[in-house]
Design a protein around this motif. Sequence first.
Motif, PDB file in Angstrom:
ATOM      1  N   THR A 127       0.784  -1.129   0.094  1.00  0.00           N
ATOM      2  CA  THR A 127       0.191  -0.064  -0.085  1.00  0.00           C
ATOM      3  C   THR A 127       0.883   1.186  -0.037  1.00  0.00           C
ATOM      4  O   THR A 127       1.821   1.348   0.728  1.00  0.00           O
ATOM      5  N   THR A 128       0.741   1.995  -1.037  1.00  0.00           N
ATOM      6  CA  THR A 128       1.510   3.317  -1.029  1.00  0.00           C
ATOM      7  C   THR A 128       0.399   4.680  -1.050  1.00  0.00           C
ATOM      8  O   THR A 128      -1.048   4.267  -0.942  1.00  0.00           O
ATOM      9  N   TYR A 129       0.846   5.722  -0.545  1.00  0.00           N
ATOM     10  CA  TYR A 129       0.095   6.909  -0.341  1.00  0.00           C
ATOM     11  C   TYR A 129       0.423   8.315  -1.343  1.00  0.00           C
ATOM     12  O   TYR A 129       1.580   8.147  -1.472  1.00  0.00           O
ATOM     13  N   TRP A 130      -0.407   8.803  -1.891  1.00  0.00           N
ATOM     14  CA  TRP A 130      -0.263   9.750  -2.925  1.00  0.00           C
ATOM     15  C   TRP A 130      -0.951  10.819  -2.580  1.00  0.00           C
ATOM     16  O   TRP A 130      -2.032  11.057  -2.286  1.00  0.00           O
ATOM     17  N   THR A 148       4.235   8.362   0.731  1.00  0.00           N
ATOM     18  CA  THR A 148       4.115   7.027   1.881  1.00  0.00           C
ATOM     19  C   THR A 148       4.976   7.455   2.993  1.00  0.00           C
ATOM     20  O   THR A 148       4.531   7.092   4.038  1.00  0.00           O
ATOM     21  N   GLU A 149       6.414   7.877   2.702  1.00  0.00           N
ATOM     22  CA  GLU A 149       6.970   8.144   3.901  1.00  0.00           C
ATOM     23  C   GLU A 149       6.422   9.182   4.904  1.00  0.00           C
ATOM     24  O   GLU A 149       6.609   8.932   5.999  1.00  0.00           O
ATOM     25  N   ARG A 150       5.857  10.302   4.312  1.00  0.00           N
ATOM     26  CA  ARG A 150       5.415  11.453   5.126  1.00  0.00           C
ATOM     27  C   ARG A 150       4.456  10.794   6.004  1.00  0.00           C
ATOM     28  O   ARG A 150       3.946  11.156   7.116  1.00  0.00           O
ATOM     29  N   VAL A 151       3.136   9.789   5.353  1.00  0.00           N
ATOM     30  CA  VAL A 151       2.054   9.454   5.810  1.00  0.00           C
ATOM     31  C   VAL A 151       2.488   8.384   7.114  1.00  0.00           C
ATOM     32  O   VAL A 151       1.956   8.370   8.052  1.00  0.00           O
ATOM     33  N   LYS A 152       3.380   7.709   6.845  1.00  0.00           N
ATOM     34  CA  LYS A 152       4.001   6.708   7.727  1.00  0.00           C
ATOM     35  C   LYS A 152       4.633   7.480   8.748  1.00  0.00           C
ATOM     36  O   LYS A 152       4.600   7.150  10.120  1.00  0.00           O
ATOM     37  N   ALA A 153       5.517   8.548   8.549  1.00  0.00           N
ATOM     38  CA  ALA A 153       6.010   9.414   9.604  1.00  0.00           C
ATOM     39  C   ALA A 153       4.848   9.818  10.446  1.00  0.00           C
ATOM     40  O   ALA A 153       4.981   9.975  11.812  1.00  0.00           O
ATOM     41  N   ARG A 154       3.783  10.436   9.765  1.00  0.00           N
ATOM     42  CA  ARG A 154       2.797  11.191  10.864  1.00  0.00           C
ATOM     43  C   ARG A 154       2.205  10.019  11.404  1.00  0.00           C
ATOM     44  O   ARG A 154       2.019  10.245  12.702  1.00  0.00           O
ATOM     45  N   SER A 155       1.916   8.880  10.664  1.00  0.00           N
ATOM     46  CA  SER A 155       1.259   7.844  11.665  1.00  0.00           C
ATOM     47  C   SER A 155       2.081   7.564  12.796  1.00  0.00           C
ATOM     48  O   SER A 155       1.543   7.304  14.157  1.00  0.00           O
ATOM     49  N   GLU A 156       3.589   7.488  12.739  1.00  0.00           N
ATOM     50  CA  GLU A 156       3.946   7.215  13.943  1.00  0.00           C
ATOM     51  C   GLU A 156       4.272   7.938  14.987  1.00  0.00           C
ATOM     52  O   GLU A 156       4.302   7.928  16.113  1.00  0.00           O
ATOM     53  N   ALA A 157       4.156   9.384  14.495  1.00  0.00           N
ATOM     54  CA  ALA A 157       4.154  10.355  15.412  1.00  0.00           C
ATOM     55  C   ALA A 157       2.885  10.593  16.244  1.00  0.00           C
ATOM     56  O   ALA A 157       2.721  10.694  17.288  1.00  0.00           O
TER      57      ALA A 157
END
Length: 488
Positions: free
Chosen positions: A112-115, A140-149
């Motif tokens: 799953t990727t985010y765009w 995707t990296e931004r969404v994952k980073a925000r999710s982790e945050a």
Amino acid sequence: MSPFQPWAHGLNEIRFQGGAEGFSREALSELLENVPLAIAVTLGPQQVFAFANRLFRSALAAADEDLIGRTVQEVMGDRYTPEVLALRQKVFATGEPQELKDVSLVLTPGTTTYWDIKLLPVLGMDDRISGILALAANVTERVKARSEADRQAREAALHNERLALAIEATELGLWEWNVHTGETFWSERQKEIFGLARSEPATYEFWLQAIHPEDRERVVASVGALTDPRSGGQLHVEHRVIHGNGEVRWIVSRGRMLYEVVDGELKPSRLLGTIIDITDRRKDEEIRQLLVQELNHRVKNLFAMTSGMVALTARTAETPKQMATALRGRIEALARAHELIRPAITGSEPTDGETSVAGIVQAILAPHVSQGSPSQMTFEGPSLRIGPKAATILTLVLHELATNALKYGALSVSEGRLRITWMRDSMLTLLWQEENGPAVSGAPKAEGFGSLLTRRSVTDQLGGAIAYDWRPEGLKVRIDLPLSQLKA
């Protein structure tokens, strides 16, 4: 904000103009092929690919395929979500640019990727919509980073909630003092202990004035010593504070000074700590100390009374057997009397139920009655029943008076006399009168522990009064107890 927005901001359409010079179609194609954005142009309502750069093709796992002439539906298949389809149709129908953020797409199986996607209408020379330009950035990296945050923030919030509950359960007050600025923070519990309104700011001056004057110098010195890094920075001090309502409270304050390096030297920075109200614990300790003193006092009295009984019995007994019998009876009576005052000594609950004034007087003085000879004592008063608390205190008072009479007063000699009378009017009045004992030279120079305890018991616990009249012929004591307290 998506990565392409700084240069795409305000871009709402793409228009091809004839006769463009200075930049070949091949150069433009090469440029778009390698930019770090997924770019594609589709034409017509069927959305046929006219261009798709390398990143766009790679996202679809078709980096080496030629998509030109194929429709979006054909290329994407099940990956063509209804959301993206509806957005494209709207752009083609209305000519209004559309944008989506953080769209989740499964473009390759199991991933799953985010765009961030922006769709712009492509207009021809006649201003009619001929196609759609799609710009997409992989976030995707931004969404994952925000999710982790967000996850860490939730965990931090949960940790803080647990910490707050733990602090609330322990009733700790929290405080912090900034050495540089003088700024002070107090938690709500801290303010409550000191009697400071929650809306009022905590200041060093308020803290200083709240410390009990007798403890102030010591506490300030303990805190001041922490400015020296060699002190170790640990604070542990027990002292009194004066609550806003005037009540004196005991607290234990623990803290730690944090240091920082300034110009190569350790300097104090912030002092953080906790306090806990130990007022009840201190009161309990004082009560325990009082009970220990009372117990020691009673043990000494028991030995003294036993010694006096031996001497008294020896004077009146005619045979050793008679003496043993009389002495055994007196010691057993003394044990029963001691059991009556046990609740007052140990602080335990009095025995349930009522008893009478006459019963208490007889139980307390039974150890001093000489069997087979005229009694030294007379009792007189109406039948009057009292509750367990009042009975315990009256027993304690009479026991103390009887002990002193045996040691120093009328019961210490065979010719001594004791008369106890009580009456009921607006209150219960009991008179203790000694005569023919050793001459009384006056009141003692200092109040003994037993006398202090009996006076406090009568006045503080029953709201009554006790008065001593040290007459030369013998002590006279008057005890007044409110009738409202007799059932206690």
